[in-house]
Design an enzyme around this catalytic site. Sequence first.
Site, PDB file in Angstrom:
ATOM      1  N   HIS A   1      -3.191  -5.135   1.511  1.00 22.91           N
ATOM      2  CA  HIS A   1      -2.587  -5.394   2.816  1.00 22.91           C
ATOM      3  C   HIS A   1      -2.593  -6.888   3.162  1.00 22.91           C
ATOM      4  CE1 HIS A   1      -2.310  -1.206   4.312  1.00 22.91           C
ATOM      5  NE2 HIS A   1      -3.310  -1.015   3.473  1.00 22.91           N
TER       6      HIS A   1
ATOM      7  N   CYS B   1       0.835  -1.198   0.000  1.00 20.40           N
ATOM      8  CA  CYS B   1       0.000   0.000   0.000  1.00 20.40           C
ATOM      9  C   CYS B   1       0.879   1.261   0.000  1.00 20.40           C
ATOM     10  CB  CYS B   1      -1.007  -0.045   1.156  1.00 20.40           C
ATOM     11  SG  CYS B   1      -2.358   1.135   0.953  1.00 20.40           S
TER      12      CYS B   1
ATOM     13  N   GLU C   1      -0.813  -8.312   5.280  1.00 23.01           N
ATOM     14  CA  GLU C   1      -0.540  -8.442   6.714  1.00 23.01           C
ATOM     15  C   GLU C   1      -1.817  -8.390   7.554  1.00 23.01           C
ATOM     16  OE1 GLU C   1      -0.165  -5.762   4.939  1.00 23.01           O
ATOM     17  OE2 GLU C   1      -0.679  -3.988   6.117  1.00 23.01           O
TER      18      GLU C   1
END
Length: 191
Positions: free
Chosen positions: A170, A78, A172
């Site tokens: 994302h 991002c 994560e």
Amino acid sequence: MKVGVLAMQGAFREHARALERCGCTVLEVRMPRDVEEIEALVLPGGESTTIGKLVFDFGLAEPILGRAQAGLPVFGTCAGAVLLARDIVGSDQKRLGLMDIRIHRNAYGRQVDSFETDLEIPFLGAEPFPAVFIRAPLIEAAGPEVEVLARYREGIVLARQGRVLAATFHPELTPDLRIHRYFLELAAGPH
């Protein structure tokens, strides 16, 4: 493997947890000396103008660029992908410019326009990847040395240039570790 996560602003804790789940030792990178100790680096999501300003103000840009040019694997998600771009549409904000890509910040709209979707990423296998897009950028163009790894609709959302990887979403923020593992395989391979 000792992986640094740029810990100036943004989702660095989430990346650290994902990397630890992959068996890595994680170092939160805040000072130039931290860059000397790592074998790979993750640039997290967050606010790209803030992260870019802090990277330059705290003297991290030069050691990161030096190590990356010597082969340090770098993964930007991002805002991290924005920092990696050579060209940012309509912006002269500070960036590392390690990838030959042109990126458009907040390409899907404002915070309320954030979304989740299942992405087909062929090299990860048949199961779609649960991608989270938060005020996400979009890679509008990629140079000849950039390998496009995934698209959402017609836009590029995952790309690689040598040992540098950029995701506009994302990974994560999901329990799926396949993209982090892919980056670690990339980092462990020859350069």
